[in-house]
Write a protein that holds these residues in place. Structure first.
Motif: not given
Length: 134
Positions: A105-134
């Motif tokens: 996996a590229d990253a991990v989030i832990v329950h109970p989910l903290d909205p700030l941490t979850a959003a930040e983690t997803v944003a970092e992964v999207l910035r670093s590894g996702a294809p260019v959005p359509r």
């Protein structure tokens, strides 16, 4: 501010877990990213269909899903899908983070989910590894 849309797959056999993930990450995880469109699925077959079909920018998998957990599924996807999208695993215990390494996996989030941490983690992964959005 970006107007692009990111397609994020959320997998869990439990609808309440999918809802918790979507609510924690939100529709716009960071101001510099576009909106997130969620594809919620409850079966491994649906995950394989959507990821193999392309167009998924990020997958968030429930590590506790039954009968197949997100960690094993992550490893399968990373080894079998060409151009596999980045994967975030949602785990119940911080001690399970090492298993996420095994799962590739590229990253991990832990329950109970903290909205700030979850959003930040997803944003970092999207910035670093996702294809260019359509």
């Amino acid at each position: 501010m970006s107007t692009q849309t990111w397609k994020v797959l959320v997998f869990s056999h439990r609808p309440e877990v999918r809802e918790a993930i979507v609510n924690a990450v939100g529709r716009r995880p960071a101001p510099d990213l576009g909106r997130v469109e969620y594809v919620e699925v409850g079966t491994v077959a649906d995950v394989l269909y959507h990821v193999d079909g392309g167009g998924i920018d990020l997958a968030i998998l429930d590590g506790e899903a039954q009968p197949t957990g997100g960690m094993g599924l992550s490893r399968q996807l990373k080894n079998e899908i060409t151009n596999c999208p980045p994967i975030v695993i949602a785990v119940r215990r911080k001690d399970d983070r090492w298993l996420a390494t095994w799962s590739q996996a590229d990253a991990v989030i832990v329950h109970p989910l903290d909205p700030l941490t979850a959003a930040e983690t997803v944003a970092e992964v999207l910035r670093s590894g996702a294809p260019v959005p359509r």
